[in-house]
Write a protein that holds these residues in place. Structure first.
Motif, PDB file in Angstrom:
ATOM      1  N   ALA A  89       0.794  -1.211   0.051  1.00 52.89           N
ATOM      2  CA  ALA A  89      -0.055   0.058   0.079  1.00 52.89           C
ATOM      3  C   ALA A  89       0.903   1.373   0.042  1.00 52.89           C
ATOM      4  O   ALA A  89       2.186   1.098   0.291  1.00 52.89           O
ATOM      5  CB  ALA A  89      -0.899   0.105   1.223  1.00 52.89           C
ATOM      6  N   GLN A 118     -17.051  -6.121   8.725  1.00 53.73           N
ATOM      7  CA  GLN A 118     -15.795  -5.439   8.279  1.00 53.73           C
ATOM      8  C   GLN A 118     -14.673  -6.649   7.994  1.00 53.73           C
ATOM      9  O   GLN A 118     -13.675  -6.224   7.221  1.00 53.73           O
ATOM     10  CB  GLN A 118     -15.121  -4.298   9.250  1.00 53.73           C
ATOM     11  CG  GLN A 118     -16.123  -3.279   9.533  1.00 53.73           C
ATOM     12  CD  GLN A 118     -15.516  -2.334  10.554  1.00 53.73           C
ATOM     13  OE1 GLN A 118     -14.560  -1.568  10.080  1.00 53.73           O
ATOM     14  NE2 GLN A 118     -15.767  -2.357  11.710  1.00 53.73           N
ATOM     15  N   HIS A 148      -1.814  -0.036   5.865  1.00 54.27           N
ATOM     16  CA  HIS A 148      -2.858  -0.434   5.938  1.00 54.27           C
ATOM     17  C   HIS A 148      -3.381   0.371   7.427  1.00 54.27           C
ATOM     18  O   HIS A 148      -2.885   0.318   8.372  1.00 54.27           O
ATOM     19  CB  HIS A 148      -3.245  -2.026   6.284  1.00 54.27           C
ATOM     20  CG  HIS A 148      -2.587  -2.702   5.101  1.00 54.27           C
ATOM     21  ND1 HIS A 148      -2.979  -2.713   3.775  1.00 54.27           N
ATOM     22  CD2 HIS A 148      -1.323  -3.607   4.997  1.00 54.27           C
ATOM     23  CE1 HIS A 148      -2.215  -3.563   3.009  1.00 54.27           C
ATOM     24  NE2 HIS A 148      -1.396  -4.178   3.618  1.00 54.27           N
ATOM     25  N   ASP A 149      -4.795   0.668   7.200  1.00 59.37           N
ATOM     26  CA  ASP A 149      -5.493   1.198   8.320  1.00 59.37           C
ATOM     27  C   ASP A 149      -5.810   0.375   9.313  1.00 59.37           C
ATOM     28  O   ASP A 149      -6.370  -0.697   8.699  1.00 59.37           O
ATOM     29  CB  ASP A 149      -6.554   2.018   7.799  1.00 59.37           C
ATOM     30  CG  ASP A 149      -6.249   3.430   7.062  1.00 59.37           C
ATOM     31  OD1 ASP A 149      -4.961   3.921   7.245  1.00 59.37           O
ATOM     32  OD2 ASP A 149      -6.873   4.025   6.119  1.00 59.37           O
ATOM     33  N   ASP A 169      -9.659  -2.477   5.015  1.00 62.77           N
ATOM     34  CA  ASP A 169      -9.338  -2.787   3.695  1.00 62.77           C
ATOM     35  C   ASP A 169      -8.709  -4.050   3.302  1.00 62.77           C
ATOM     36  O   ASP A 169      -8.553  -4.567   2.328  1.00 62.77           O
ATOM     37  CB  ASP A 169      -8.176  -1.596   3.423  1.00 62.77           C
ATOM     38  CG  ASP A 169      -6.876  -1.932   4.247  1.00 62.77           C
ATOM     39  OD1 ASP A 169      -6.914  -2.473   5.434  1.00 62.77           O
ATOM     40  OD2 ASP A 169      -5.881  -1.617   3.442  1.00 62.77           O
ATOM     41  N   SER A 171     -10.232  -6.950   4.912  1.00 67.85           N
ATOM     42  CA  SER A 171     -11.316  -7.789   5.348  1.00 67.85           C
ATOM     43  C   SER A 171     -10.814  -8.801   6.218  1.00 67.85           C
ATOM     44  O   SER A 171     -10.989  -9.970   6.205  1.00 67.85           O
ATOM     45  CB  SER A 171     -11.933  -8.405   3.836  1.00 67.85           C
ATOM     46  OG  SER A 171     -13.187  -8.958   4.441  1.00 67.85           O
TER      47      SER A 171
END
Length: 267
Positions: A89, A118, A148-149, A169, A171
């Motif tokens: 990312a 989520q 990644h958040d 993001d 999953s």
């Protein structure tokens, strides 16, 4: 009440007391004072019970949480990182801290539906001694570095330790599952963390662990009962107040403040 540090420049006062019918409330003064004192008194006892339960849980954790355990959990975390965080990312990720679990008047609750909404892949970290933090912390660090958040969820009984992680993001989620609040769905992977505990330490301290677990559970139950009693007292307080509050006026003030905040955003 929150006291403004720089009134008129950064913050300002919002006076909601103007929406009370003070004349109508005066005959209820003694009932209001009694209900207020009751629910505040209940909360004091709740905090003592939950604080004591938290200390016992920390004691249980310290009895089995050795350097060898941390090393084993770190090794498992490294394997998960290599499998799950391959997708690159851009830039560093951001972590938002949210409590997914809480002690409530209905008992210990975890919002499992929030996780399921989520994440399709959920790692269930099953254990009673708070060991999940040693897996979650390095996973969180690696995920943020990869861009990644994350939603990082502390343990409500030990806020310095992580209990759950969600990566929307990807999953992907990692949840701590206990006998009190088990993960209710089929897990993508299930890891029994207590099996990684120091078995010699566990065997030596077994009587102490059993005692601490039993007493901590009793204290938690007492805290939950106190929360239920506090809620009943607070509900009575609200019933006394509600007929004498101009809620339309409160809503108008809320709309005005919201408009001001949105205007600041658009500047």
């Amino acid at each position: 009440m929150v006291e403004p540090q720089c009134p008129g420049v950064v913050e300002r006062y919002i006076d909601l007391s103007q929406y009370y019918d003070r004349a109508g409330l005066q005959p209820l003064k003694q009932s209001i004072l009694a209900a207020t004192a009751e629910y505040r008194g209940r909360y004091k006892r709740v905090y003592r019970c939950l604080g004591a339960a938290g200390e016992l849980r920390r004691d249980m954790n310290e009895l089995v949480d050795t350097q060898g355990v941390q090393k084993r959990l770190g090794k498992r975390a490294a394997g998960i990182i290599s499998r799950e965080l391959k997708r690159p990312a851009q830039g560093a990720g951001r972590a938002e801290q949210r409590f997914l679990s809480a002690v409530t008047h209905k008992g210990m609750l975890t919002l499992w539906d929030t996780v399921k909404a989520q994440a399709e892949r959920v790692y269930e970290l099953a254990g009673e001694y708070g060991l999940a933090h040693h897996m979650l912390a390095p996973i969180l660090t690696a995920a943020l570095a990869a861009g990644h958040d994350a939603v990082a969820c502390p343990d409500p009984m030990a806020p310095e330790r992580l209990a759950h992680l969600i990566f929307p993001d990807l999953s992907l989620a990692f949840v701590t599952s206990t006998q009190e609040v088990p993960w209710p769905h089929r897990a993508y992977r299930r890891l029994r963390l207590d099996a990684m505990a120091d078995q010699d330490a566990y065997r030596i301290n077994r009587p102490r662990l059993r005692f601490a677990k039993r007493v901590a559970a009793a204290l938690l139950d007492e805290g939950v009962a106190g929360l239920a009693q506090a809620k009943e007292a607070h509900d009575r307080l609200e019933k006394l107040y509600n007929p004498y509050v101009d809620f339309d006026g409160v809503a108008r003030t809320a709309d005005q403040v919201a408009d001001e905040l949105l205007a600041l955003r658009d500047e």
